[in-house]
Design a protein around this motif. Structure first.
Motif, PDB file in Angstrom:
ATOM      1  N   PHE A 147       0.851  -1.189   0.000  1.00  0.00           N
ATOM      2  CA  PHE A 147       0.000   0.000   0.000  1.00  0.00           C
ATOM      3  C   PHE A 147       0.883   1.234   0.000  1.00  0.00           C
ATOM      4  O   PHE A 147       1.914   1.278   0.686  1.00  0.00           O
ATOM      5  CB  PHE A 147      -0.878   0.043   1.263  1.00  0.00           C
ATOM      6  CG  PHE A 147      -2.013  -0.923   1.290  1.00  0.00           C
ATOM      7  CD1 PHE A 147      -3.290  -0.520   0.940  1.00  0.00           C
ATOM      8  CD2 PHE A 147      -1.814  -2.240   1.693  1.00  0.00           C
ATOM      9  CE1 PHE A 147      -4.356  -1.409   0.984  1.00  0.00           C
ATOM     10  CE2 PHE A 147      -2.872  -3.131   1.740  1.00  0.00           C
ATOM     11  CZ  PHE A 147      -4.148  -2.711   1.387  1.00  0.00           C
ATOM     12  N   HIS A 155      -4.047   5.693  -4.626  1.00  0.00           N
ATOM     13  CA  HIS A 155      -4.768   4.702  -5.426  1.00  0.00           C
ATOM     14  C   HIS A 155      -3.963   3.423  -5.635  1.00  0.00           C
ATOM     15  O   HIS A 155      -4.531   2.349  -5.798  1.00  0.00           O
ATOM     16  CB  HIS A 155      -5.121   5.321  -6.782  1.00  0.00           C
ATOM     17  CG  HIS A 155      -6.089   4.535  -7.601  1.00  0.00           C
ATOM     18  ND1 HIS A 155      -7.331   4.151  -7.128  1.00  0.00           N
ATOM     19  CD2 HIS A 155      -6.007   4.055  -8.870  1.00  0.00           C
ATOM     20  CE1 HIS A 155      -7.971   3.477  -8.067  1.00  0.00           C
ATOM     21  NE2 HIS A 155      -7.193   3.397  -9.129  1.00  0.00           N
ATOM     22  N   LYS A 183      -8.797   0.267  -4.999  1.00  0.00           N
ATOM     23  CA  LYS A 183      -7.418   0.520  -5.396  1.00  0.00           C
ATOM     24  C   LYS A 183      -7.145   0.210  -6.871  1.00  0.00           C
ATOM     25  O   LYS A 183      -7.864  -0.523  -7.523  1.00  0.00           O
ATOM     26  CB  LYS A 183      -6.465  -0.306  -4.518  1.00  0.00           C
ATOM     27  CG  LYS A 183      -6.541   0.053  -3.046  1.00  0.00           C
ATOM     28  CD  LYS A 183      -6.275   1.531  -2.829  1.00  0.00           C
ATOM     29  CE  LYS A 183      -6.505   1.994  -1.424  1.00  0.00           C
ATOM     30  NZ  LYS A 183      -6.394   3.457  -1.294  1.00  0.00           N
ATOM     31  N   ASN A 690     -14.085   2.581  -5.545  1.00  0.00           N
ATOM     32  CA  ASN A 690     -13.251   2.752  -6.731  1.00  0.00           C
ATOM     33  C   ASN A 690     -13.937   3.712  -7.697  1.00  0.00           C
ATOM     34  O   ASN A 690     -15.030   3.421  -8.177  1.00  0.00           O
ATOM     35  CB  ASN A 690     -13.005   1.406  -7.421  1.00  0.00           C
ATOM     36  CG  ASN A 690     -11.825   1.459  -8.372  1.00  0.00           C
ATOM     37  OD1 ASN A 690     -11.684   2.414  -9.137  1.00  0.00           O
ATOM     38  ND2 ASN A 690     -10.977   0.457  -8.334  1.00  0.00           N
TER      39      ASN A 690
END
Length: 806
Positions: A147, A155, A183, A690
């Protein structure tokens, strides 16, 4: 692929990243357990509990609303390992120490569920070496998941398999990360720092080297390498300060320790730059310590002086000549002018671009399966508008390759290693067939996982024949401010889509016309209307409100009387959306301010991306909401009051006060989840994580509402707080004015908002219609246009883009 449902997640490690990953999971309504070591004193969950409490204080906020922190379950490794058996995904996020991670793996392995995925969140350690901490079948369910910080807002997530990771494990995790957590997933190879940090940190080191070579200061470099270059506004050194110089130093050291010259010909440049090393040694770690490459002294932002190590006045800018070159729309012309210019700033910009192209070409085979993953990693992780390969190809693949080759031969490049042969064998890395893979010696298509069918417009790469969402589908009607259109796919063409197209999607007469046209067309031929902006795909606004510039000529010519009919049309357009005989759905993302907020709340349903920032902000320009925002607040207050338990009767005014404060204080929801508590989103509205899935969900929501036999709400009268409510609010406003908390004009605006929302000079409990309140709202709005203090605020906003406090 089997249907993999993530019912619960465990995060091991309550540090900065672990706690924020847990926070984003609960944002998405995924139950999460946050583990850490047992505390030596007090509650054994003390370390995790402290981290959870700290989530409420951080800015930018990792949580959609602060109270979500209470849904994270704290745990420790001594008492609660049995809880791991109920978790479908376990994410380890402890400190970047291989030995510590292996020790933890030995401790938790017996408790990992037989079908659970185990992932390590590491920014650069070898996933394969980490997997040595496992045996047998669990090793096949282990992978890396990187991450970017902060997890809620960035994102990018990189997925990194080992040679033993099962393919279906990666697919299952990619689906969860893409749709549930929102993501952009890139698959990276197991090499030091993976893709984004490998290329991004190299780019920062190259920038250091070239800046010192050309004698450029920190602030000038940032002006050249930010928005002017199509990159994030924070550019290079500001980004380093935000990330944390200690974190950057750690990532650089990973490259230095694991990428010797035998592996990476650029290794000579991987040493921590001397100015950065000095800052870290002095504890000046960037934004979190108040000093790094920049330091705020009073109201002045000072910059680090490389020569002295001290801070001096900042504010240096790019030369106008170079700024003009960077404005050129044609990438080929832009790069040619930079390369041929004698200006040292132009030479610097060309050099850092050349260095990145050179590095990416050499290492594409080792860091990624294909060029698309490199470009997405840099776009999703570093905020670049174009990835390095996209920019290279847009500027002319063959020509740029020859320029790089010439610079290498001339000794200008950071490495003498020639470009790989494949560079001269292709005409570009992105084609309609896919993106170039060195390993496969072919163009490979994008992932075909079913989750991507939810993305009507997938993230494109320059060079592929992708559909432009601004012109896609079948246009039904358009003018300068809006477009009515439908998707072309079977089963989707029966919902009308309204897309605003002005600057920041502001509302002017053309948008009003399109709303009326859309309602008429939809009632005649379609199942519903979705209001959606293509700019939502790259963080743009849903709508920043009324177009003040468009309003100005009308006002100058005919005064407030000329504005009132136009304002009436906009109010009627809002009511047309609310009472249309087909469902109207607002697909929200980004800013939805003023008129944009009003358009959203007058639709029958809202589908909002988590990063939706909605509010009525008109007081900032000396006005009040004029297109029905106050009317909406008064009606919703009455609806909430009437729904209160009859056993405990409460007055109406507290419900009105919530909406009064929303408008009077120009409060803006900092997430779609907070918008619910403010009343701008209802619990029946959907939240989508998203942004690429937003249109898919909104269109299907409209279809589902229609197919379920949708009927519009019936017009009804509702009670208002009346003159007694006005008097109560006025007493509070008087205290705030007399205490110096608000200005006299703020007091006047607050009084005006109260009078509209409480129904004017009527008895408390009087029943009124929306049209009645809209008349009060419209007349008050137009009356304020002639107020000199309001005019000061409007002109200040138009001239500077910032609110004026007067």
């Amino acid at each position: 692929m089997s249907h993999f449902i993530v019912k619960k997640v465990a995060v091991l490690g309550a540090g900065v990243m672990g706690a924020q990953i847990a926070a984003h999971c609960v944002n998405a309504k995924v139950p999460v357990i946050l583990f850490d070591l047992p505390a030596k004193e007090g509650s054994k969950n003390g370390i995790a509990e402290k981290a959870i409490a700290n989530l409420k204080k951080l800015s930018p906020a990792p949580l959609g609303t602060p109270e979500l922190a209470d849904l994270i379950q704290p745990a420790n490794y001594e008492e609660h390992l049995e809880l791991l058996k109920g978790c479908d995904v376990v994410i380890e996020a402890i400190a970047e120490r291989m030995d510590w991670k292996h020790d933890l793996y030995k401790k938790v392995t017996p408790f990992i569920g037989e079908n659970a995925i185990f992932a390590t969140n590491t920014s650069g350690l070898s996933i394969t070496k980490l997997s040595d901490g496992f045996e047998g079948e669990l090793k096949a369910r282990f992978c890396g998941v990187h991450f970017f910080n902060p997890p809620r807002y960035m994102h990018l997530v990189e997925l990194i398999p080992t040679a033993t990771t099962r393919a279906d494990i990666l697919d299952q995790l990619e689906v969860f990360l893409t749709s549930t957590l929102g993501k952009g997933v890139v698959r990276a190879k197991d090499t030091p720092n993976f893709i984004a940090n490998r290329v991004g940190i190299f780019g920062i080191l190259a920038t250091f080297a070239e800046a010192q070579k050309f004698g450029l200061s920190v602030d000038v470099v940032d002006d050249l390498t930010g928005e002017k270059l199509g990159r994030a506004k924070s550019a290079t050194f500001r980004t380093a300060d935000v990330v944390g110089l200690d974190t950057m130093g750690h990532v650089i050291k990973t490259m230095q320790d694991n990428l010797p010259a035998s592996v990476d010909s650029f290794a000579a440049h991987f040493a921590t730059p001397e100015p950065l090393a000095r800052l870290i040694a002095a504890g000046a770690l960037g934004q979190k310590t108040g000093a790094g490459f920049y330091k705020k002294v009073g109201k002045e932002i000072q910059r680090l002086d490389f020569a002295t190590g001290g801070y001096v006045a900042g504010g240096g800018k790019a030369d106008e000549t170079v700024a003009r070159i960077l404005k050129k729309k044609d990438p080929a012309e832009r790069l040619k002018l930079l390369r041929e210019s004698d200006n040292k700033q132009a030479q610097f910009v060309w050099s850092i671009l050349r260095d990145t192209f050179h590095y990416c070409a050499i290492h594409l085979e080792s860091i990624a399966d294909n060029a698309r993953d490199v470009d997405f990693a840099m776009r999703f992780g570093f905020g670049n508008k174009l990835g390095p390969f996209e920019l290279w190809q847009a500027a002319g693949w063959k020509q740029v390759a020859e320029w790089i080759k010439e610079d290498i031969a001339a000794g200008k490049a950071l490495s003498s290693q020639p470009l790989p042969a494949w560079v001269f064998e292709v005409d570009g890395v992105h084609t309609p067939a896919g993106s170039w893979s060195v390993t496969k010696k072919a163009y490979v298509p994008a992932s075909e996982l079913p989750v991507y069918r939810r993305q009507v417009f997938r993230a494109p790469v320059l060079g592929q024949t992708t559909i432009d969402p601004k012109t896609a589908g079948n246009t039904v009607f358009e003018n300068e401010e809006a477009r009515l259109w439908t998707l072309a796919e079977d089963g989707l063409a029966d919902v009308l889509i309204l897309s605003l197209r002005g600057k920041m999607n502001t509302l002017g007469p053309g948008a009003t016309e399109a709303i009326f046209k859309g309602v008429a067309l939809a009632e005649a031929s379609y199942k519903g209307i979705v209001v959606w902006s293509p700019t939502s795909l790259d963080g743009g606004a849903f709508s920043a409100g009324a177009n003040l510039e468009a309003m100005l000529p009308t006002f100058m010519k005919g005064g407030a009387k000329a504005i009132e009919p136009e304002e009436k049309k906009l109010q009627d357009a809002m009511l047309a959306m609310r009472y249309a005989n087909v469902p109207t759905v607002a697909a929200l993302s980004g800013l939805a301010l003023g008129g944009g907020c009003e358009l959203a709340v007058y639709c029958n349903r809202r589908v909002a991306n988590l990063e939706t920032y909605i509010g009525l902000v008109e007081v900032g320009v000396g006005l009040i909401p004029g297109a029905g925002g106050l009317t909406y607040g008064a009606r919703r207050a009455a609806e909430e009051w009437s729904a209160a338990p009859a056993a405990t009767p409460v007055p109406l005014l507290p419900f009105v006060t919530k909406y009064f404060l929303n408008a009077g204080m120009a409060n803006v929801a900092k997430s779609a989840l907070e918008a619910r508590s403010m009343g701008y989103l209802l619990w029946s509205d959907k939240v989508v994580f998203n942004p690429y899935e937003l249109l898919y969900v909104a269109v299907r929501e409209a279809k589902a509402m229609h197919d379920a036999g949708y009927r519009p709400p019936m017009k009804q009268l509702f009670p208002v707080a009346g003159r007694a409510g006005v008097a109560t609010i006025m007493a509070q406003l008087t205290n705030m004015r007399d205490g110096g908390f608000i200005s006299a004009h703020d007091f006047h605006l607050g009084k005006t908002i109260a009078e509209v929302m409480c129904g004017g000079d009527v008895e408390a409990g009087s029943m009124v219609s929306e049209e009645y309140l809209m008349t009060l709202e419209r007349k008050a709005f137009c009356g304020l246009l002639t107020h000199p203090k309001t005019q000061e605020r409007i002109m200040g906003m138009l001239q500077t883009g910032k609110p004026v406090r007067n």
